[in-house]
Design a protein around this motif. Structure first.
Motif, PDB file in Angstrom:
ATOM      1  N   GLU A 199      12.526  14.849  -4.969  1.00  0.00           N
ATOM      2  CA  GLU A 199      13.236  14.300  -3.809  1.00  0.00           C
ATOM      3  C   GLU A 199      12.260  13.687  -2.815  1.00  0.00           C
ATOM      4  N   TYR A 200      11.185  14.390  -2.496  1.00  0.00           N
ATOM      5  CA  TYR A 200      10.236  13.869  -1.519  1.00  0.00           C
ATOM      6  C   TYR A 200       9.481  12.661  -2.057  1.00  0.00           C
ATOM      7  N   VAL A 201       9.145  12.684  -3.339  1.00  0.00           N
ATOM      8  CA  VAL A 201       8.448  11.545  -3.933  1.00  0.00           C
ATOM      9  C   VAL A 201       9.360  10.321  -3.935  1.00  0.00           C
ATOM     10  N   SER A 202      10.620  10.523  -4.295  1.00  0.00           N
ATOM     11  CA  SER A 202      11.565   9.409  -4.324  1.00  0.00           C
ATOM     12  C   SER A 202      11.824   8.858  -2.929  1.00  0.00           C
ATOM     13  N   ALA A 203      12.068   9.749  -1.965  1.00  0.00           N
ATOM     14  CA  ALA A 203      12.345   9.307  -0.603  1.00  0.00           C
ATOM     15  C   ALA A 203      11.122   8.671   0.036  1.00  0.00           C
ATOM     16  N   GLY A 204       9.945   9.207  -0.265  1.00  0.00           N
ATOM     17  CA  GLY A 204       8.735   8.723   0.379  1.00  0.00           C
ATOM     18  C   GLY A 204       8.186   7.432  -0.177  1.00  0.00           C
ATOM     19  N   SER A 205       8.675   6.990  -1.339  1.00  0.00           N
ATOM     20  CA  SER A 205       8.139   5.786  -1.964  1.00  0.00           C
ATOM     21  C   SER A 205       9.092   4.596  -1.880  1.00  0.00           C
ATOM     22  N   THR A 206      10.154   4.703  -1.077  1.00  0.00           N
ATOM     23  CA  THR A 206      10.995   3.531  -0.841  1.00  0.00           C
ATOM     24  C   THR A 206      10.175   2.502  -0.055  1.00  0.00           C
ATOM     25  N   PRO A 207      10.539   1.238  -0.102  1.00  0.00           N
ATOM     26  CA  PRO A 207       9.775   0.239   0.655  1.00  0.00           C
ATOM     27  C   PRO A 207       9.678   0.567   2.145  1.00  0.00           C
ATOM     28  N   GLU A 208      10.773   1.070   2.720  1.00  0.00           N
ATOM     29  CA  GLU A 208      10.771   1.387   4.155  1.00  0.00           C
ATOM     30  C   GLU A 208       9.842   2.553   4.466  1.00  0.00           C
ATOM     31  N   ALA A 209       9.931   3.613   3.664  1.00  0.00           N
ATOM     32  CA  ALA A 209       9.088   4.784   3.901  1.00  0.00           C
ATOM     33  C   ALA A 209       7.627   4.481   3.625  1.00  0.00           C
TER      34      ALA A 209
END
Length: 299
Positions: A199-209
């Motif tokens: 979850e953190y890897v996915s959320a943290g690697s979005t273009p915005e994040a």
């Protein structure tokens, strides 16, 4: 895999019983708020590379006693990612604007990692707004220079994140780095569940994040490091009762950085938990909850 439910935005939210979700307009920036419980308001600010779900183990322990307000910092989780506004000063301004919009003149404050660094700025800037500060896994703004220089090499990974135009590409296209940082900073006896790590890897690697991560780290380089080097924080006194909690095995924020000696503060206590690393809300949530109770019992 935890059940997930939708909130307006590109990614579904992890589900946690009793948690309510909404957005708050903070001076024109939409910040996501996960809220649970009733009672005395307590603001919780996450660190990097997490979001509100970083408090998933703490929320059930405190929701029966406090109104928990878990705010996603700008660019992370489900908060808006503005083009500008990622320095410590900017984050503090947005948090105060969010509290104003929520109609909360005074709250308790808990911060982890970057959330704790933001917490120190908030407590220094607007002490009348906070009944107490619990800072987790972060140095205070007055570390001893010898200790700071002796541990500076431990921040090697920030060189991959901070440079404009480079950091965002590293995070975006090498998301395994985020998983590595999470794993290496946690004591071996407290492994991450695979689903939560994902979850953190996915959320943290979005273009915005990814862009937010770059700008957050670069903002620290150009604004906060010079202040630390020049002793600018020595002109400011901490008047909010503060407890600084660290991990004995934290590979980044070593216990030597937590010494309260010579700190211009009315009430600053430090404690180091044995057998713990850099993610105390995950590794020792019961200790975090107990520290909240001790700190705010007389507030």
């Amino acid at each position: 895999m935890p059940h997930r439910h939708p909130l307006p935005g590109p990614r579904p939210l992890p589900d946690l019983p009793g948690v309510r979700h909404r957005h708050v307009d903070a001076d024109g920036v939409r910040l996501h708020l996960a809220e649970a419980g009733q009672g005395v308001p307590l603001l919780l600010l996450h660190g990097f590379p997490q979001h509100w779900y970083a408090w998933r183990k703490v929320i059930p322990l405190l929701s029966g006693e406090f109104r928990l307000l878990c705010l996603d910092l700008p660019g992370f989780g489900w908060s808006e990612a503005p083009r500008h506004g990622y320095t410590t000063d900017d984050r503090a301004h947005l948090v105060l604007a969010a509290l104003d919009r929520l109609g909360l003149p005074r709250v308790g404050l808990v911060g982890h990692d970057w959330g704790a660094w933001t917490g120190f700025e908030l407590a220094l800037r607007a002490p009348e707004r906070f009944t107490g500060l619990l800072a987790l896994n972060m140095t205070h703004p007055w570390p001893r220079q010898r200790a700071l220089l002796g541990t500076a090499w431990r921040f090697w990974y920030t060189a991959l994140l901070e440079y404009p135009g480079v950091g965002r590409r590293v995070v975006r296209h090498r998301p395994g780095l985020l998983g590595h940082l999470l794993r290496r900073a946690t004591a071996a006896e407290h492994p991450w569940p695979a689903q939560e790590l994902a979850e953190y890897v996915s959320a943290g690697s979005t273009p915005e994040a990814a862009r937010a991560a770059e700008r957050l780290h670069w903002g620290f380089v150009v604004r906060d490091i010079p202040r630390l080097a020049l002793g600018r924080f020595n002109r400011r006194r901490l008047t909010v009762p503060t407890l600084l909690l660290g991990g004995e095995q934290d590979p980044v924020i070593r216990p030597s950085l937590l010494s309260p000696a010579g700190v211009p503060a009315d009430e600053l206590r430090t404690e180091v938990l044995p057998g713990c690393g850099h993610f105390l809300p995950h590794e020792r949530p019961e200790a975090v909850a107990e520290a909240v109770r001790r700190l705010l019992s007389c507030a």
